[in-house]
Every structure is written in C-alpha cells, then in structure tokens.
Design an enzyme around this catalytic site. Structure first.
Site, mmCIF file in Angstrom:
data_model
loop_
_atom_site.group_PDB
_atom_site.id
_atom_site.type_symbol
_atom_site.label_atom_id
_atom_site.label_comp_id
_atom_site.label_asym_id
_atom_site.label_seq_id
_atom_site.Cartn_x
_atom_site.Cartn_y
_atom_site.Cartn_z
ATOM 1 N N HIS A 161 0.825 -1.217 0.000
ATOM 2 C CA HIS A 161 0.000 0.000 0.000
ATOM 3 C C HIS A 161 0.860 1.269 0.000
ATOM 4 C CE1 HIS A 161 0.447 -0.242 4.502
ATOM 5 N NE2 HIS A 161 0.519 1.071 4.367
ATOM 6 N N ASP A 191 0.068 -7.601 1.356
ATOM 7 C CA ASP A 191 0.579 -6.240 1.549
ATOM 8 C C ASP A 191 2.103 -6.205 1.565
ATOM 9 O OD1 ASP A 191 0.242 -3.533 1.688
ATOM 10 O OD2 ASP A 191 -0.092 -3.469 3.853
ATOM 11 N N SER A 268 4.777 2.282 8.059
ATOM 12 C CA SER A 268 4.451 1.165 7.180
ATOM 13 C C SER A 268 5.654 0.754 6.347
ATOM 14 C CB SER A 268 3.298 1.544 6.245
ATOM 15 O OG SER A 268 2.104 1.701 6.959
#
Length: 425
Positions: A161, A191, A268
């Site tokens: 993402h 992911d 992230s």
C-alpha cells in the site's frame, strides 16, 4: 467530724521516701555485679566445652554470610558493569539494523474529469447535471513510508500500500543517498512489495524467525512515522497470529504480530526487531483511534512472498472461493428460522459456507452454500481462520480432503485449490 490536714499528709510521704532512698544505689550495684559475674562464668563454660556450641555457631555464621550482599550498598555498586560498557540492547539493535532502514517517497498522478464544485450536490440541485464539463484535472499525491534492505544488491522490502499506483518511487538511505526505485512486484493480498535500486554493498538486515515468537518478548520498531526519519520505538510482542478479521483488514491473508511498540502512519514497511536486532516482522497496520495496538507481518511470510515477487513478479495464492462464518447455536437458529433459504443446519460445530464464487474450485468440487465444514485433512475445524491457514499453506492443484455436514448428513469431498483471481485495478 475529723479534719484532714493536707500539710501533715505531704510531710509524712516525704519522710517515708527518705527512709528508702538509700536502698536504690545498693540495688543497682548488686545488679551490675551479678551481670559481670554471669558473663565471666559463661565465658569460662564455653571455653571448657567448645563442642557444645560449634554446630550452632557455624550455622549462624553461614546465615550471616548469605545475607552479606544485602547489608551494604558497596556490594551492590561493585556488581554493576563499568560505566564505559554499553548495556542498552535497544541501542545495540538499532545500531545493527538502522543503516538498512530506508525512507520511501511515492508519487502518483490522479486524474479527475469534474471539479469538486461540479460534484457538489447543492450545485447540481440548482444547475442540473447537464453542465459543460471542465477540462480534465490532474494532481499529484505524495506519500511517505518506510522499508528495509533485504540484501546488499539493492532489494528493498516495503508494504504494497506504500507504493500502490505510484508513478515514481524515491528511496533515501540513512546516509542521505537517494535512488530512484523500480517496483519489481507487489502483492496486495499480503501487503508485501519489493523495490529494486541500483546500488551495491548496501547494509542489509539480519533475519530472525517469526515462528518462534512468544507474547512478552521485546519488540523494537524503526521507521519514518509522520515524516520523522529514523524514529525508534520499543515495546513487547502483545500477541501472535492475529487474523485479518480481528485486525480489520479481512481482504488480507496474514496472521499478524500484535505489538504495543508505537506505530504511526509512515512506519508502514519498516522493520520490527527482536532484542537481538533481528527482523521478525514488517510494520503494516494500526487500528484507528486505539493506543498500543500495532500490527506487523511475520518476517517468515514476508520472505516467502518477496522471493516470489523477485523471481516471478507476482504471487499465486491458493484459493477455494468461499465465504465463511463460524457456526454458533444462535446463527443456526436464525438460519433454520428462515424457511425460504432452503438451508437446514443440523449441527452447532464447524464453519458455515455462506457463499461460493462462480466457477471457483469449491463450486467445481461440489461444495454448496449452507454446507458446514467440519474437517480438512482430518483436522477439526471450528474457526474460519483455521480454514484460511490450511488453504494458505496448501499448494495449487494439490487436493484437500474436506468433510462437511449437509442437512444432517456427513459428506467427504476433494477440493483442489486454484490461483486466486487478480482483482481489477
């Protein structure tokens, strides 16, 4: 009536006390002499009979020795390491892995055919929908994330993402060097993404084993939260194998690591470390509004997906094509109370198939909505997460033995997982 003379009374008490005052010094002297004599006689007796007191004296001495380290501050101070020895394991872990952590700046161009004004409902109410279209608008969206070098030859791991739909990906090392990255592949199901930069001899991370993790172990997160580069936070492993449904991302197929090490937007793709400075996970998700709830993808899963992305540019996930829900007496009662459903559930245990995708492997094998999965390869099934784990661990085309309950009857079917369809962009 006789009268009491207060003066006479006080005088008589004084006289009485004077009669006995001379006795007090004599009593004190007698006590001192008795104590001295007792001490002298006791010492002579102990010297004459040392064997009677050897055992108890040794025992008492041993007890005092055992308490000795607690009696003085000097002993405690001497046990501390020298001041020039670095005993902070977090510092050591960060120094070991920090140079391999990178910042990722992703830019994507977004096109719009209508301006926000033309999409406003009040504008449409007064001017209608048949208005001249404004020229196509373009704007550039930018995002910041983290990543880490998996190898010395420039393979960078991050979240899918973070770079999803990006036109350009810039990778900045801790030493300040910046490279333009090429996305080798991304897997939205887990992911995980791999970015390649043209660099050699990069500092690479040391990989741990996420299968060995236990709640309560130390956890250290490194990344660029909110654009604040090289931020370090620490906590513990709060739990392992959190399902995607529990985390709130049901479209992912990952058993997440939960940690209370602070994770924020921008973390992230960054690494989660153990106390030894080994990467045990990749930070990926938070629950909005919660504190102390961060989630990471286990590094064992990350490595497996990354190798497929590097070699093939994509990942093929085993897939049955079913939607499920764990069966409870309440759900069973609700289903059986609906006569138009055509489904009759005769058991309280297992996982209920609520829907089957058209032309999916499950449909081809004969599974139906309303079937209750009770075993897969002889393993009892009580949770939907267990089915997901078994399917995820299977191989494409390798049959799974599925035992179901259909309208009170037990059936055994063979289902061959197929590749999961690619979601349209």
């Amino acid at each position: 009536m006789s009268k009491i003379n207060l003066m006479d009374t006080s005088t008589s008490k004084t006289e009485a006390s004077s009669k006995f005052s001379w006795k007090q010094p004599a009593i004190y002297l007698l006590l001192v002499l008795m104590g001295a004599g007792g001490t002298f006689l006791g010492t002579r007796f102990i010297k004459a009979n040392p064997q009677l007191f050897a055992g108890s004296t040794a025992k008492q001495t041993q007890q005092f020795k055992s308490l000795a380290p607690l009696q003085t501050e000097t002993a405690a101070v001497e046990s501390l390491p020298p001041a020039d020895v670095d005993s902070n394991f977090i510092v050591a872990a960060v120094e070991k892995v920090g140079p391999a952590v990178v910042r990722i700046d992703a830019s994507r161009t977004v096109s719009r055919s209508r301006s926000d004004m033309f999409e406003d409902p009040i504008f449409r109410r007064f001017f209608g929908r048949n208005q001249p279209q404004p020229p196509q608008q373009r704007r550039v969206e930018q995002g910041v994330g983290s990543g880490f070098a998996l190898s010395e030859d420039g393979h960078i791991i991050t979240n899918a993402h973070v770079i999803d739909g990006a036109d350009t990906v810039e990778v900045t090392l801790k030493d300040g060097r910046t490279f333009t990255g090429k996305v080798l592949g991304e897997d939205p199901v887990t992911d995980v993404a791999v970015v390649k930069i043209q660099a050699l001899n990069l500092p690479a991370v040391t990989i741990g084993d996420s299968a060995l993790l236990q709640p309560g172990e130390w956890a250290i997160a490194i990344g660029n939260p909110l654009g604040l580069d090289n931020t370090v936070t620490a906590g513990i492993i709060s739990a392992t194998e959190r399902s995607s449904n529990q985390v709130g991302v049901p479209d992912k197929r990952v058993g997440f690591i939960q940690t209370d090490a602070a994770i924020n937007p921008g973390n992230s793709g960054g690494p989660l470390l153990n106390a030894a400075g080994e990467v045990i996970g990749m930070n990926t998700a938070i629950i909005s509004g919660a504190q102390g709830l961060g989630f990471a993808i286990p590094i064992n899963s990350v490595q497996e997906i990354a190798q497929q992305l590097i070699s093939k540019g994509k990942v093929e996930h085993p897939y049955l094509g079913i939607e499920m829900i764990a069966l409870t007496p309440e759900i069973r009662k609700e289903i059986n109370a609906e006569p138009s459903s055509g489904i009759r559930v005769e058991t309280d245990q297992g996982v209920l198939i609520s829907r089957i995708a058209e032309d999916a492997p499950a449909a081809k094998a004969g599974l139906r909505a309303g079937d209750v999965i009770q075993k897969i390869d002889n393993q009892p099934i009580t949770k939907a997460e267990t089915v997901q784990q078994l399917v995820r661990a299977s191989k494409l085309g390798s049959p799974l033995q599925v035992e179901i309950n259909r309208n009170g009857k037990t059936l055994k079917l063979e289902v061959k997982p197929g590749p999961m369809p690619v979601q349209p962009e």
